[in-house]
Scaffold this motif. Structure first.
Motif, PDB file in Angstrom:
ATOM      1  N   PRO A  58       0.869  -1.482   0.193  1.00 42.46           N
ATOM      2  CA  PRO A  58       0.582  -0.082  -0.244  1.00 42.46           C
ATOM      3  C   PRO A  58       0.890   1.659  -0.002  1.00 42.46           C
ATOM      4  O   PRO A  58       0.706   2.543  -0.477  1.00 42.46           O
ATOM      5  CB  PRO A  58      -0.437  -0.453   1.022  1.00 42.46           C
ATOM      6  CG  PRO A  58      -1.071  -1.569   1.561  1.00 42.46           C
ATOM      7  CD  PRO A  58       0.314  -2.026   1.796  1.00 42.46           C
ATOM      8  N   PHE A  59       2.064   1.366   0.813  1.00 35.55           N
ATOM      9  CA  PHE A  59       2.825   2.450   0.960  1.00 35.55           C
ATOM     10  C   PHE A  59       3.450   2.777  -0.019  1.00 35.55           C
ATOM     11  O   PHE A  59       3.266   3.676  -1.116  1.00 35.55           O
ATOM     12  CB  PHE A  59       4.063   2.529   1.588  1.00 35.55           C
ATOM     13  CG  PHE A  59       4.558   3.000   2.090  1.00 35.55           C
ATOM     14  CD1 PHE A  59       4.868   4.005   3.352  1.00 35.55           C
ATOM     15  CD2 PHE A  59       6.434   3.961   1.519  1.00 35.55           C
ATOM     16  CE1 PHE A  59       5.170   5.701   2.665  1.00 35.55           C
ATOM     17  CE2 PHE A  59       7.123   4.479   1.603  1.00 35.55           C
ATOM     18  CZ  PHE A  59       6.863   5.165   2.382  1.00 35.55           C
ATOM     19  N   LEU A 111       3.580   5.070  -6.114  1.00 35.11           N
ATOM     20  CA  LEU A 111       3.931   5.656  -7.311  1.00 35.11           C
ATOM     21  C   LEU A 111       2.349   6.242  -7.368  1.00 35.11           C
ATOM     22  O   LEU A 111       2.846   7.767  -8.490  1.00 35.11           O
ATOM     23  CB  LEU A 111       3.160   4.477  -7.392  1.00 35.11           C
ATOM     24  CG  LEU A 111       3.579   3.704  -8.525  1.00 35.11           C
ATOM     25  CD1 LEU A 111       5.569   4.723  -9.237  1.00 35.11           C
ATOM     26  CD2 LEU A 111       3.354   2.533  -9.424  1.00 35.11           C
ATOM     27  N   SER A 112       1.900   6.667  -6.784  1.00 31.27           N
ATOM     28  CA  SER A 112       0.390   7.603  -7.690  1.00 31.27           C
ATOM     29  C   SER A 112       1.006   9.260  -6.802  1.00 31.27           C
ATOM     30  O   SER A 112       0.505   9.870  -8.247  1.00 31.27           O
ATOM     31  CB  SER A 112      -0.866   7.300  -6.326  1.00 31.27           C
ATOM     32  OG  SER A 112      -1.716   5.795  -6.745  1.00 31.27           O
ATOM     33  N   LEU A 113       1.432   9.310  -5.863  1.00 35.78           N
ATOM     34  CA  LEU A 113       1.736  10.601  -5.444  1.00 35.78           C
ATOM     35  C   LEU A 113       3.041  10.855  -6.299  1.00 35.78           C
ATOM     36  O   LEU A 113       2.668  12.204  -6.994  1.00 35.78           O
ATOM     37  CB  LEU A 113       2.300  10.638  -3.710  1.00 35.78           C
ATOM     38  CG  LEU A 113       2.904  11.414  -4.163  1.00 35.78           C
ATOM     39  CD1 LEU A 113       1.199  12.558  -3.795  1.00 35.78           C
ATOM     40  CD2 LEU A 113       3.444  12.145  -2.373  1.00 35.78           C
ATOM     41  N   LEU A 114       3.525  10.054  -7.127  1.00 33.65           N
ATOM     42  CA  LEU A 114       4.492  11.060  -8.036  1.00 33.65           C
ATOM     43  C   LEU A 114       4.128  10.984  -9.190  1.00 33.65           C
ATOM     44  O   LEU A 114       4.307  11.847 -10.128  1.00 33.65           O
ATOM     45  CB  LEU A 114       5.783   9.030  -7.931  1.00 33.65           C
ATOM     46  CG  LEU A 114       6.772   9.964  -8.955  1.00 33.65           C
ATOM     47  CD1 LEU A 114       7.704  10.752  -8.221  1.00 33.65           C
ATOM     48  CD2 LEU A 114       7.569   8.679  -8.746  1.00 33.65           C
ATOM     49  N   GLY A 115       2.885   9.983  -9.751  1.00 39.01           N
ATOM     50  CA  GLY A 115       2.361  10.389 -11.062  1.00 39.01           C
ATOM     51  C   GLY A 115       1.534  11.771 -10.798  1.00 39.01           C
ATOM     52  O   GLY A 115       1.616  12.597 -12.344  1.00 39.01           O
ATOM     53  N   VAL A 116       0.735  11.875  -9.548  1.00 37.73           N
ATOM     54  CA  VAL A 116       0.368  13.670  -9.970  1.00 37.73           C
ATOM     55  C   VAL A 116       1.333  13.770 -10.236  1.00 37.73           C
ATOM     56  O   VAL A 116       0.984  15.504 -11.121  1.00 37.73           O
ATOM     57  CB  VAL A 116      -0.813  13.483  -8.672  1.00 37.73           C
ATOM     58  CG1 VAL A 116      -0.954  14.484  -8.202  1.00 37.73           C
ATOM     59  CG2 VAL A 116      -2.088  12.682  -8.626  1.00 37.73           C
ATOM     60  N   ILE A 117       2.294  14.618  -9.347  1.00 37.11           N
ATOM     61  CA  ILE A 117       3.962  15.731  -9.530  1.00 37.11           C
ATOM     62  C   ILE A 117       4.313  15.272 -10.901  1.00 37.11           C
ATOM     63  O   ILE A 117       4.538  16.596 -11.366  1.00 37.11           O
ATOM     64  CB  ILE A 117       4.767  15.007  -8.238  1.00 37.11           C
ATOM     65  CG1 ILE A 117       4.018  15.195  -6.749  1.00 37.11           C
ATOM     66  CG2 ILE A 117       6.036  15.680  -8.742  1.00 37.11           C
ATOM     67  CD1 ILE A 117       5.162  14.772  -5.780  1.00 37.11           C
TER      68      ILE A 117
END
Length: 184
Positions: free
Chosen positions: A4-5, A10-16
């Motif tokens: 989950p971490f 990975l999601s946070l990096l994609g949004v950035i």
């Protein structure tokens, strides 16, 4: 806790990456005075065509032809209200310009002044001389053809920031208007 971490990271990096990765738009346009048409094309990263066609005039307004069977009509009466909508122009950064004009002697002096003004503006915003190209072709007769290729850069963060600022100003104006009505 590992998977989950990893997915959250990975999601946070994609949004950035989506917010701050530069997006390049190239717009190509060609205006011919004798045919009274303006043709254009808008490309993403100089490869993927987003929009293209030509603009013509009809008796009640302007027709934007985007395909052989599809055109958008904008009446002259609606142009002022369309102009007052949200403007994205502050979010775009000018990267490079190529302007080519083909003209007869009649339009040579005004076009030369226009080229000087465009070049001065380009240098005033801090761009280099390698990023702009001006060409003036002198021909015989009453001819005016203008071709331009402009590359712009933006990112989604700047657009999102300006949209939020625009909405905030609209909400303030509505709140002020409602407050004035309630006090009267």
């Amino acid at each position: 806790m590992g998977k989950p971490f990893f997915y959250v990271l990975l999601s946070l990096l994609g949004v950035i990456i989506l917010l701050f990765f530069p997006i390049y738009l190239q717009t190509d346009g060609h205006y011919d005075m004798n045919r009274r048409k303006f043709a254009f094309g808008i490309y993403l990263y100089k490869r993927l065509r987003l929009l293209g066609g030509y603009v013509g005039v009809y008796p009640g307004g302007i027709a934007l032809h985007v395909s052989a069977k599809k055109a958008f009509l904008v009446p002259y009466t609606k142009m002022n209200s369309e102009r007052k909508r949200f403007s994205f122009m502050r979010t775009f950064r000018l990267i490079s310009c190529i302007f080519t004009t083909e003209t007869g002697a009649e339009y040579l002096l005004p076009l030369s002044y226009a080229h000087v003004i465009l070049r001065t503006y380009f240098f005033a915003i801090g761009r280099e001389k390698e990023d702009i190209e001006n060409n003036v072709w002198l021909t015989d007769g009453d001819v005016l053809r203008i071709s331009a290729s402009v590359t712009l850069r933006f990112n989604l963060f700047l657009i999102l920031k300006n949209v939020i600022k625009f909405l905030k100003e609209k909400i303030k104006a509505l709140w002020r208007k409602k407050r004035e009505k309630s006090t009267v």
